[in-house]
Design an enzyme around this catalytic site. Structure first.
Site, PDB file in Angstrom:
ATOM      1  N   ASP A  85       0.856  -1.179   0.000  1.00  0.00           N
ATOM      2  CA  ASP A  85       0.000   0.000   0.000  1.00  0.00           C
ATOM      3  C   ASP A  85       0.899   1.238   0.000  1.00  0.00           C
ATOM      4  O   ASP A  85       2.108   1.137   0.215  1.00  0.00           O
ATOM      5  CB  ASP A  85      -0.900  -0.046   1.242  1.00  0.00           C
ATOM      6  CG  ASP A  85      -1.942   1.060   1.228  1.00  0.00           C
ATOM      7  OD1 ASP A  85      -2.446   1.391   0.143  1.00  0.00           O
ATOM      8  OD2 ASP A  85      -2.253   1.578   2.316  1.00  0.00           O
ATOM      9  N   ASP A 125      -0.364   5.078   1.033  1.00  0.00           N
ATOM     10  CA  ASP A 125      -0.673   5.959   2.157  1.00  0.00           C
ATOM     11  C   ASP A 125      -0.685   5.163   3.459  1.00  0.00           C
ATOM     12  O   ASP A 125      -1.376   4.151   3.569  1.00  0.00           O
ATOM     13  CB  ASP A 125      -2.031   6.642   1.952  1.00  0.00           C
ATOM     14  CG  ASP A 125      -1.965   7.713   0.871  1.00  0.00           C
ATOM     15  OD1 ASP A 125      -1.101   8.591   0.976  1.00  0.00           O
ATOM     16  OD2 ASP A 125      -2.759   7.644  -0.083  1.00  0.00           O
TER      17      ASP A 125
END
Length: 252
Positions: A2, A4
């Site tokens: 991922d 953020d």
């Protein structure tokens, strides 16, 4: 992995993320950065990441907007959509030949934005009531910021669902479509691939259901206490990707 909450917080580098990625690149380890955030195009995301100190190739960035566009191209080619979202989503749909309109669209497509408009949400509700199919880029209810949680796509989708009685089809994580497309992008097999994320309800569960080992970092949404609320667990919990520096060849 991922983006953020794992590599950056908004426009700020998470300490150690640059060393972690540099080690992957030096070893020639294939990777792809997945994000459920549909606000920016991969080109814009790359420019944003470069400003934080992370040099990630555009082709190594896969967004829920791109996954949504890929899905729509296979489901209803050259269709039409009313979009509540920003340039990352509208560009992805334009690129597959979609017409963006508020006149009898095939779909209402909801994505991430920081300027949700009451008028746009009202239009989306009325179009769905008239028969438009309801899609959302991702189910995330909140997103991270340096000040705390922000409402995200899933929260606005819930508002529209409450008003219309219609649930959206979510394309982004944890939908296996997103994970399978990421695996294809790096020519990987699930047995030899690891998912790194900061959310139990999207990152970890999507990796788990795709047969990947998973690492949860505590630099985003999740805490050690919140991990215990779920009936499944990541393979490993660490404070930050900085803990993987020097161990990327064998993170367990």
């Amino acid at each position: 992995m991922d983006m953020d909450g794992v590599l950056v917080h908004e426009d700020h580098l998470i300490p150690g993320a640059d060393e972690f990625l540099a080690e992957l690149q030096a070893a020639g380890t294939p990777f792809v950065v997945l994000t459920n955030n549909s606000i920016r195009t991969p080109r814009d995301l790359r420019a944003r990441l470069v400003q934080t100190g992370l040099d990630i190739p555009e082709k190594a960035i896969w967004t829920s907007a791109l996954a949504t566009a890929t899905f729509l191209r296979t489901q209803r080619p050259n269709g039409s959509a009313y979009v509540v979202g920003e340039s990352g989503l509208t560009t992805a749909l334009h690129d597959i030949g979609y017409v963006l309109t508020d006149r009898d669209p095939d779909y209402v497509v909801l994505g991430e934005t920081r300027t949700y408009s009451f008028e746009a949400i009202t239009t989306a509700i009325r179009l769905i009531e008239r028969g438009a199919r309801f899609l959302a880029t991702n189910p995330d209810a909140t997103g991270p910021s340096r000040e705390g949680s922000l409402p995200a796509t899933g929260s606005v989708a819930a508002l529209i669902t409450r008003a219309t009685g219609r649930e959206p089809y979510y394309v982004g994580k944890p939908n296996p479509l997103m994970m399978r497309s990421a695996l294809r992008a790096i020519g990987a097999h699930s047995e030899h691939t690891l998912m790194i994320g900061d959310r139990m309800d999207t990152d970890v569960v999507s990796g788990l259901e795709a047969g990947l080992q998973t690492i949860l970092v505590l630099t985003g949404i999740s805490t050690r206490a919140s991990v215990e609320m779920f009936p499944y667990r990541p393979t490993r919990v660490i404070e930050s990707v900085a803990d993987l520096v020097g161990r990327t060849a064998n993170p367990f």
